[in-house]
Design a protein around this motif. Structure first.
Motif, mmCIF file in Angstrom:
data_model
loop_
_atom_site.group_PDB
_atom_site.id
_atom_site.type_symbol
_atom_site.label_atom_id
_atom_site.label_comp_id
_atom_site.label_asym_id
_atom_site.label_seq_id
_atom_site.Cartn_x
_atom_site.Cartn_y
_atom_site.Cartn_z
ATOM 1 N N GLN A 1 5.272 4.706 2.373
ATOM 2 C CA GLN A 1 5.627 5.955 3.049
ATOM 3 C C GLN A 1 6.365 5.725 4.367
ATOM 4 O O GLN A 1 7.038 6.625 4.862
ATOM 5 N N THR B 1 0.841 -1.194 0.000
ATOM 6 C CA THR B 1 0.000 0.000 0.000
ATOM 7 C C THR B 1 0.878 1.246 0.000
ATOM 8 O O THR B 1 2.068 1.186 0.359
ATOM 9 N N TRP B 2 0.296 2.362 -0.373
ATOM 10 C CA TRP B 2 1.001 3.636 -0.341
ATOM 11 C C TRP B 2 1.440 3.957 1.096
ATOM 12 O O TRP B 2 2.545 4.428 1.334
ATOM 13 N N GLU B 3 0.590 3.636 2.046
ATOM 14 C CA GLU B 3 0.909 3.883 3.451
ATOM 15 C C GLU B 3 2.146 3.085 3.880
ATOM 16 O O GLU B 3 2.995 3.586 4.614
#
Length: 111
Positions: A10, A5-7
């Motif tokens: 990050q 996921t993008w999370e």
């Protein structure tokens, strides 16, 4: 290939740094160098072990700009604690560094 996921992406803190010092690391299980990498005023200098001996000389690495993960837990590698992971791409003949293309200040975060 496992998706992420993008999370999750990050959470990985990838930064630009400049290699200041490279010394032999004979205690390592696989041939490696000990690096000191400058990530700028806010982050400072971090140590790392890097298996770059096949394609890079110590002299060719000093001053080279690199990308590294700076938020992994410290890892004991022989007598040193590795504080960052310099990233690269594995080939049959060794590791090629992932390096920035252009002027970016030390400590800049990959986004």
């Amino acid at each position: 290939m496992k998706e992420t996921t993008w999370e999750d992406f990050q959470k990985i803190d990838l930064r630009i740094g400049t290699i200041l010092e490279v010394i032999d690391f004979p205690e390592a299980r696989k041939p490696a160098y000990r690096l000191s990498v400058d990530f700028g005023k806010d982050i400072g200098i971090k140590k790392s072990s890097a298996q770059l001996t096949d394609l890079y000389t110590k002299e060719s690495l000093v001053g080279k700009r690199v990308i590294a993960v700076i938020n992994f837990p410290k890892k004991q590698i022989g007598p040193i604690q590795s504080e960052c992971l310099v990233v690269g791409f594995h080939r049959d003949d060794g590791v090629i560094l992932a390096i920035p293309d252009g002027a970016i200040p030390n400590g800049a975060r990959l986004v």
